[in-house]
Write a protein that holds these residues in place. Structure first.
Motif, PDB file in Angstrom:
ATOM      1  N   THR A   1      38.951  36.292  42.645  1.00 13.43           N
ATOM      2  CA  THR A   1      40.146  36.710  41.710  1.00 13.43           C
ATOM      3  C   THR A   1      41.055  34.688  42.071  1.00 13.43           C
ATOM      4  O   THR A   1      42.064  35.598  41.415  1.00 13.43           O
ATOM      5  CB  THR A   1      41.065  37.866  42.405  1.00 13.43           C
ATOM      6  N   GLY A   2      40.580  34.492  42.622  1.00  5.84           N
ATOM      7  CA  GLY A   2      40.379  33.410  43.351  1.00  5.84           C
ATOM      8  C   GLY A   2      39.753  32.193  42.457  1.00  5.84           C
ATOM      9  O   GLY A   2      38.868  32.701  41.585  1.00  5.84           O
ATOM     10  N   PRO A   3      39.861  30.544  42.445  1.00  8.51           N
ATOM     11  CA  PRO A   3      39.315  29.662  42.327  1.00  8.51           C
ATOM     12  C   PRO A   3      37.668  30.117  43.262  1.00  8.51           C
ATOM     13  O   PRO A   3      36.703  30.334  43.885  1.00  8.51           O
ATOM     14  CB  PRO A   3      39.048  28.487  42.908  1.00  8.51           C
ATOM     15  N   ALA A   4      36.585  29.769  41.877  1.00  7.89           N
ATOM     16  CA  ALA A   4      34.786  30.546  42.370  1.00  7.89           C
ATOM     17  C   ALA A   4      34.823  28.987  43.194  1.00  7.89           C
ATOM     18  O   ALA A   4      34.080  29.816  44.569  1.00  7.89           O
ATOM     19  CB  ALA A   4      34.819  29.984  40.670  1.00  7.89           C
ATOM     20  N   ALA A   5      35.240  28.139  42.715  1.00  5.92           N
ATOM     21  CA  ALA A   5      34.730  26.903  44.324  1.00  5.92           C
ATOM     22  C   ALA A   5      35.202  26.929  45.693  1.00  5.92           C
ATOM     23  O   ALA A   5      34.379  27.280  46.552  1.00  5.92           O
ATOM     24  CB  ALA A   5      35.236  24.944  44.027  1.00  5.92           C
TER      25      ALA A   5
ATOM     26  N   PRO B   1      37.995  36.283  60.381  1.00 11.31           N
ATOM     27  CA  PRO B   1      38.676  35.112  59.720  1.00 11.31           C
ATOM     28  C   PRO B   1      37.955  34.988  58.500  1.00 11.31           C
ATOM     29  O   PRO B   1      38.320  34.630  57.190  1.00 11.31           O
ATOM     30  CB  PRO B   1      38.539  33.862  60.029  1.00 11.31           C
ATOM     31  N   HIS B   2      36.750  35.192  58.767  1.00 12.97           N
ATOM     32  CA  HIS B   2      36.190  35.351  57.773  1.00 12.97           C
ATOM     33  C   HIS B   2      35.595  36.384  56.356  1.00 12.97           C
ATOM     34  O   HIS B   2      36.461  35.955  55.497  1.00 12.97           O
ATOM     35  CB  HIS B   2      34.104  35.199  57.831  1.00 12.97           C
TER      36      HIS B   2
ATOM     37  N   ARG C   1      38.652  38.260  51.548  1.00 10.77           N
ATOM     38  CA  ARG C   1      39.101  39.213  50.775  1.00 10.77           C
ATOM     39  C   ARG C   1      40.218  38.235  50.317  1.00 10.77           C
ATOM     40  O   ARG C   1      41.455  38.969  48.904  1.00 10.77           O
ATOM     41  CB  ARG C   1      39.670  40.465  51.923  1.00 10.77           C
ATOM     42  N   GLU C   2      40.810  37.569  50.304  1.00  9.51           N
ATOM     43  CA  GLU C   2      41.846  37.231  49.723  1.00  9.51           C
ATOM     44  C   GLU C   2      41.091  36.387  48.276  1.00  9.51           C
ATOM     45  O   GLU C   2      42.214  36.120  47.066  1.00  9.51           O
ATOM     46  CB  GLU C   2      42.189  35.007  50.887  1.00  9.51           C
ATOM     47  N   LEU C   3      40.419  35.695  48.517  1.00 15.29           N
ATOM     48  CA  LEU C   3      39.530  35.327  47.032  1.00 15.29           C
ATOM     49  C   LEU C   3      38.569  35.828  46.017  1.00 15.29           C
ATOM     50  O   LEU C   3      38.676  36.110  45.356  1.00 15.29           O
ATOM     51  CB  LEU C   3      38.721  34.120  47.921  1.00 15.29           C
ATOM     52  N   SER C   4      38.601  37.400  46.751  1.00 13.21           N
ATOM     53  CA  SER C   4      37.715  38.467  46.036  1.00 13.21           C
ATOM     54  C   SER C   4      38.187  40.004  46.559  1.00 13.21           C
ATOM     55  O   SER C   4      38.906  40.318  47.184  1.00 13.21           O
ATOM     56  CB  SER C   4      36.475  37.611  45.889  1.00 13.21           C
ATOM     57  N   THR C   5      37.506  40.816  45.656  1.00 11.77           N
ATOM     58  CA  THR C   5      37.451  42.318  45.890  1.00 11.77           C
ATOM     59  C   THR C   5      35.810  42.293  46.013  1.00 11.77           C
ATOM     60  O   THR C   5      35.025  41.836  45.388  1.00 11.77           O
ATOM     61  CB  THR C   5      37.958  43.343  44.442  1.00 11.77           C
ATOM     62  N   GLY C   6      34.879  43.464  46.665  1.00  9.73           N
ATOM     63  CA  GLY C   6      33.877  43.388  47.126  1.00  9.73           C
ATOM     64  C   GLY C   6      34.000  45.262  47.357  1.00  9.73           C
ATOM     65  O   GLY C   6      34.880  45.636  47.365  1.00  9.73           O
ATOM     66  N   GLU C   7      32.360  45.118  47.280  1.00  8.07           N
ATOM     67  CA  GLU C   7      32.003  46.687  46.930  1.00  8.07           C
ATOM     68  C   GLU C   7      30.583  47.010  47.371  1.00  8.07           C
ATOM     69  O   GLU C   7      29.062  46.404  46.957  1.00  8.07           O
ATOM     70  CB  GLU C   7      31.042  47.259  45.216  1.00  8.07           C
ATOM     71  N   PRO C   8      30.818  46.764  49.355  1.00  7.47           N
ATOM     72  CA  PRO C   8      29.967  46.795  50.119  1.00  7.47           C
ATOM     73  C   PRO C   8      29.291  47.972  50.220  1.00  7.47           C
ATOM     74  O   PRO C   8      29.637  48.961  50.500  1.00  7.47           O
ATOM     75  CB  PRO C   8      30.300  46.113  51.287  1.00  7.47           C
TER      76      PRO C   8
END
Length: 96
Positions: free
Chosen positions: A11-15, A72-73, A78-85
């Motif tokens: 959801t954030g910048p890919a880089a 922190p990782h 989580r600030e840049l993406s959502t996940g389905e672990p």
């Protein structure tokens, strides 16, 4: 061996996501039981990534997640993406 698969929607910048993921990868690479991983990006959806990681066993994976240094990782991802672990166990494998 177990396989951890996490499907990310960035959801954030890919880089920035890739940079943060690389730092997270360094953390996991130093953990006992980590065997390796691949981060792949969807060829037609640039926001879709999948991490495929192999661990010696579930206990090693869970221990790595409990490390205070992982927090922190997790927060940065989580600030840049959502996940389905999810965790998987191999049923069959064939290599060329």
């Amino acid at each position: 061996m177990i396989t951890f698969i996490n499907r990310f929607t960035v959801t954030g910048p890919a880089a920035e996501f890739e940079r943060v993921f690389d730092e997270t990868s360094e953390f996991f690479a130093a953990q006992p039981g980590f065997l390796g991983h691949r981060l792949v990006r969807h060829t037609s959806d640039p926001a879709a990534y999948v991490n495929i990681a192999d661990w010696q066993d579930d206990a090693s994976f869970q221990q790595a997640l409990r490390q205070p240094e992982f927090a922190p990782h997790r927060a940065a991802l989580r600030e840049l993406s959502t996940g389905e672990p999810n965790l998987y166990a191999a049923v069959s494998e064939r290599v060329a």
